[in-house]
Design a protein around this motif. Structure first.
Motif, PDB file in Angstrom:
ATOM      1  N   ARG A  55       0.828  -1.213   0.000  1.00 28.61           N
ATOM      2  CA  ARG A  55       0.000   0.000   0.000  1.00 28.61           C
ATOM      3  C   ARG A  55       0.856   1.253   0.000  1.00 28.61           C
ATOM      4  NH1 ARG A  55      -2.917  -3.122   3.956  1.00 28.61           N
ATOM      5  NH2 ARG A  55      -4.794  -4.024   3.028  1.00 28.61           N
ATOM      6  N   ARG A  56       1.920   1.255   0.764  1.00 29.15           N
ATOM      7  CA  ARG A  56       2.776   2.433   0.817  1.00 29.15           C
ATOM      8  C   ARG A  56       3.479   2.681  -0.514  1.00 29.15           C
ATOM      9  NH1 ARG A  56       5.964   2.926   6.471  1.00 29.15           N
ATOM     10  NH2 ARG A  56       6.809   4.692   5.296  1.00 29.15           N
ATOM     11  N   LEU A  57       3.885   1.623  -1.180  1.00 30.81           N
ATOM     12  CA  LEU A  57       4.503   1.779  -2.491  1.00 30.81           C
ATOM     13  C   LEU A  57       3.494   2.285  -3.522  1.00 30.81           C
ATOM     14  CD1 LEU A  57       6.668  -1.456  -2.498  1.00 30.81           C
ATOM     15  CD2 LEU A  57       7.548   0.884  -2.538  1.00 30.81           C
ATOM     16  N   LEU A  58       2.285   1.748  -3.488  1.00 35.03           N
ATOM     17  CA  LEU A  58       1.246   2.215  -4.398  1.00 35.03           C
ATOM     18  C   LEU A  58       0.896   3.677  -4.132  1.00 35.03           C
ATOM     19  CD1 LEU A  58      -1.093  -0.918  -4.327  1.00 35.03           C
ATOM     20  CD2 LEU A  58       0.125  -0.065  -6.342  1.00 35.03           C
ATOM     21  N   ASP A  59       0.823   4.043  -2.852  1.00 29.73           N
ATOM     22  CA  ASP A  59       0.466   5.414  -2.491  1.00 29.73           C
ATOM     23  C   ASP A  59       1.482   6.433  -2.995  1.00 29.73           C
ATOM     24  OD1 ASP A  59      -1.812   4.559  -1.246  1.00 29.73           O
ATOM     25  OD2 ASP A  59      -1.027   4.690   0.796  1.00 29.73           O
ATOM     26  N   ARG A  60       2.732   6.026  -3.126  1.00 28.02           N
ATOM     27  CA  ARG A  60       3.737   6.972  -3.603  1.00 28.02           C
ATOM     28  C   ARG A  60       3.931   6.905  -5.122  1.00 28.02           C
ATOM     29  NH1 ARG A  60       9.593   4.850  -1.288  1.00 28.02           N
ATOM     30  NH2 ARG A  60      10.178   3.546  -3.064  1.00 28.02           N
ATOM     31  N   GLY A  61       3.103   6.082  -5.780  1.00 34.15           N
ATOM     32  CA  GLY A  61       3.094   6.059  -7.231  1.00 34.15           C
ATOM     33  C   GLY A  61       3.922   4.976  -7.879  1.00 34.15           C
ATOM     34  N   ASP A 100      -3.145 -18.670  -5.352  1.00 35.19           N
ATOM     35  CA  ASP A 100      -4.081 -19.260  -6.304  1.00 35.19           C
ATOM     36  C   ASP A 100      -4.974 -18.161  -6.864  1.00 35.19           C
ATOM     37  OD1 ASP A 100      -6.181 -18.791  -4.383  1.00 35.19           O
ATOM     38  OD2 ASP A 100      -5.729 -20.711  -3.439  1.00 35.19           O
ATOM     39  N   ALA A 101      -5.838 -18.536  -7.826  1.00 38.22           N
ATOM     40  CA  ALA A 101      -6.664 -17.545  -8.510  1.00 38.22           C
ATOM     41  C   ALA A 101      -7.639 -16.858  -7.564  1.00 38.22           C
ATOM     42  CB  ALA A 101      -7.425 -18.215  -9.664  1.00 38.22           C
ATOM     43  N   GLY A 102      -8.204 -17.623  -6.620  1.00 34.86           N
ATOM     44  CA  GLY A 102      -9.135 -17.028  -5.674  1.00 34.86           C
ATOM     45  C   GLY A 102      -8.479 -15.977  -4.808  1.00 34.86           C
ATOM     46  N   ARG A 103      -7.293 -16.300  -4.300  1.00 35.43           N
ATOM     47  CA  ARG A 103      -6.563 -15.327  -3.478  1.00 35.43           C
ATOM     48  C   ARG A 103      -6.113 -14.142  -4.323  1.00 35.43           C
ATOM     49  NH1 ARG A 103      -6.488 -12.517   0.602  1.00 35.43           N
ATOM     50  NH2 ARG A 103      -4.575 -12.320   1.849  1.00 35.43           N
ATOM     51  N   ALA A 104      -5.819 -14.367  -5.591  1.00 37.30           N
ATOM     52  CA  ALA A 104      -5.425 -13.279  -6.485  1.00 37.30           C
ATOM     53  C   ALA A 104      -6.544 -12.249  -6.608  1.00 37.30           C
ATOM     54  CB  ALA A 104      -5.053 -13.827  -7.848  1.00 37.30           C
ATOM     55  N   LYS A 105      -7.791 -12.711  -6.724  1.00 38.23           N
ATOM     56  CA  LYS A 105      -8.930 -11.790  -6.817  1.00 38.23           C
ATOM     57  C   LYS A 105      -9.076 -10.973  -5.540  1.00 38.23           C
ATOM     58  CE  LYS A 105     -11.643 -14.567 -10.067  1.00 38.23           C
ATOM     59  NZ  LYS A 105     -12.905 -15.344 -10.293  1.00 38.23           N
ATOM     60  N   GLN A 106      -8.883 -11.613  -4.389  1.00 34.34           N
ATOM     61  CA  GLN A 106      -8.974 -10.904  -3.114  1.00 34.34           C
ATOM     62  C   GLN A 106      -7.907  -9.825  -3.002  1.00 34.34           C
ATOM     63  OE1 GLN A 106      -8.621 -14.087  -0.250  1.00 34.34           O
ATOM     64  NE2 GLN A 106     -10.827 -14.469  -0.206  1.00 34.34           N
ATOM     65  N   ILE A 107      -6.666 -10.176  -3.346  1.00 31.96           N
ATOM     66  CA  ILE A 107      -5.572  -9.214  -3.236  1.00 31.96           C
ATOM     67  C   ILE A 107      -5.770  -8.056  -4.210  1.00 31.96           C
ATOM     68  CG2 ILE A 107      -3.095  -8.891  -3.597  1.00 31.96           C
ATOM     69  CD1 ILE A 107      -2.687 -11.744  -2.550  1.00 31.96           C
ATOM     70  N   ALA A 108      -6.241  -8.350  -5.414  1.00 37.66           N
ATOM     71  CA  ALA A 108      -6.491  -7.290  -6.392  1.00 37.66           C
ATOM     72  C   ALA A 108      -7.535  -6.311  -5.879  1.00 37.66           C
ATOM     73  CB  ALA A 108      -6.931  -7.900  -7.720  1.00 37.66           C
ATOM     74  N   ALA A 109      -8.552  -6.833  -5.174  1.00 39.52           N
ATOM     75  CA  ALA A 109      -9.585  -5.964  -4.610  1.00 39.52           C
ATOM     76  C   ALA A 109      -9.047  -5.148  -3.441  1.00 39.52           C
ATOM     77  CB  ALA A 109     -10.777  -6.797  -4.162  1.00 39.52           C
ATOM     78  N   GLU A 110      -8.137  -5.727  -2.663  1.00 36.97           N
ATOM     79  CA  GLU A 110      -7.597  -5.053  -1.487  1.00 36.97           C
ATOM     80  C   GLU A 110      -6.499  -4.048  -1.839  1.00 36.97           C
ATOM     81  OE1 GLU A 110      -6.248  -8.392   0.729  1.00 36.97           O
ATOM     82  OE2 GLU A 110      -8.277  -9.028   1.315  1.00 36.97           O
ATOM     83  N   LEU A 111      -5.860  -4.255  -2.999  1.00 41.19           N
ATOM     84  CA  LEU A 111      -4.761  -3.372  -3.418  1.00 41.19           C
ATOM     85  C   LEU A 111      -5.053  -2.806  -4.802  1.00 41.19           C
ATOM     86  CD1 LEU A 111      -1.703  -5.588  -2.344  1.00 41.19           C
ATOM     87  CD2 LEU A 111      -2.572  -3.557  -1.160  1.00 41.19           C
ATOM     88  N   PRO A 112      -6.001  -1.862  -4.886  1.00 42.84           N
ATOM     89  CA  PRO A 112      -6.329  -1.286  -6.196  1.00 42.84           C
ATOM     90  C   PRO A 112      -5.087  -0.682  -6.859  1.00 42.84           C
ATOM     91  CG  PRO A 112      -7.917  -0.586  -4.527  1.00 42.84           C
ATOM     92  CD  PRO A 112      -6.800  -1.263  -3.792  1.00 42.84           C
TER      93      PRO A 112
END
Length: 229
Positions: free
Chosen positions: A19-25, A34-46
């Motif tokens: 999140r901190r890396l994303l916040d700074r651009g 797995d694919a299910g966890r990938a969907k969760q992480i994608a939702a949690e880390l826009p």
């Protein structure tokens, strides 16, 4: 814009760092089991990209990556994923040894091997989130500590081998940190969990960012972080 590939980005230290890396651009690529966890992480880390690879089966990572698009540049590879199962040597079955060694040691080695060509071109940075258990082993911690002692050896050897290619390597050794894994540890120990007693994941993320952001005329090779209370 720098690109960072992070394991364990779905929880604890890895999630805060992402999140901190994303916040700074910066650009973040998270590894999901797995694919299910990938969907969760994608939702949690826009904004983050997610690739799939099961660290509990390191021998299959190469095959998994051959089916996906990997980044052409990696400025840092952060190994933040880990598992822990406590038990005395006389009680701990081979399956729990194998699981902890696979996720905590063999998978980081294999993942690093697979990404080294890109890391060399990028003159990237490999960060291993180790543990105080990587420096000493207490009763009940044999398998986990063995995996983390091995992780330090992996980091030290990699640093010596890859310095000529401009690849930097850092080991971070946090003390007890207030994460879901720490809560699990307390449950295994039969102890009451009080997050206020421990390092925050944000503080550990700060140490990782410090290592990553250090100018190239210097490198943090090993950094120990302990609770301040």
């Amino acid at each position: 814009m720098s690109t960072h590939l992070i394991t364990g980005a779905g929880s604890g230290i890895g999630a805060v760092l992402a999140r901190r890396l994303l916040d700074r651009g910066d650009h973040v690529v998270a590894l999901a089991r797995d694919a299910g966890r990938a969907k969760q992480i994608a939702a949690e880390l826009p904004g983050a990209a997610v690739i799939v690879g099961d660290l509990s089966q390191p021998g299959r990572l190469s095959w998994a990556f051959s089916k996906q698009h990997l980044p052409d540049r990696i400025d840092s590879l952060v190994h933040a994923a880990g598992v822990v199962d406590l038990g005395d040597v006389g009680d701990l079955p081979a399956t729990l040894w194998e699981q902890q060694l696979a996720v905590n040691l063999v998978a980081p080695a294999e993942l690093t091997r697979l990404l080294l060509p890109v890391l060399r071109v990028s003159e990237g940075h490999v960060v291993f989130v180790n543990s105080g258990a990587g420096l000493r082993a207490n009763a009940g911690w044999s398998a986990y500590a063995a995996s983390k002692h091995g992780l330090k050896a992996l980091a030290d050897a990699l640093r010596a081998e890859e310095s000529a290619h401009g690849v930097r390597v850092t080991s971070i050794f946090p003390g007890r940190t207030a994460t879901p894994m720490q809560e699990r540890v307390h449950h295994q120990e039969g102890a009451e969990y009080d997050a206020e007693r421990f390092i925050t994941p944000d503080s550990v993320a700060t140490t990782i960012l410090t290592a990553i952001d250090l100018p190239r005329d210097a490198i943090i090779t090993d950094l120990m972080v302990r609770p301040g209370r």
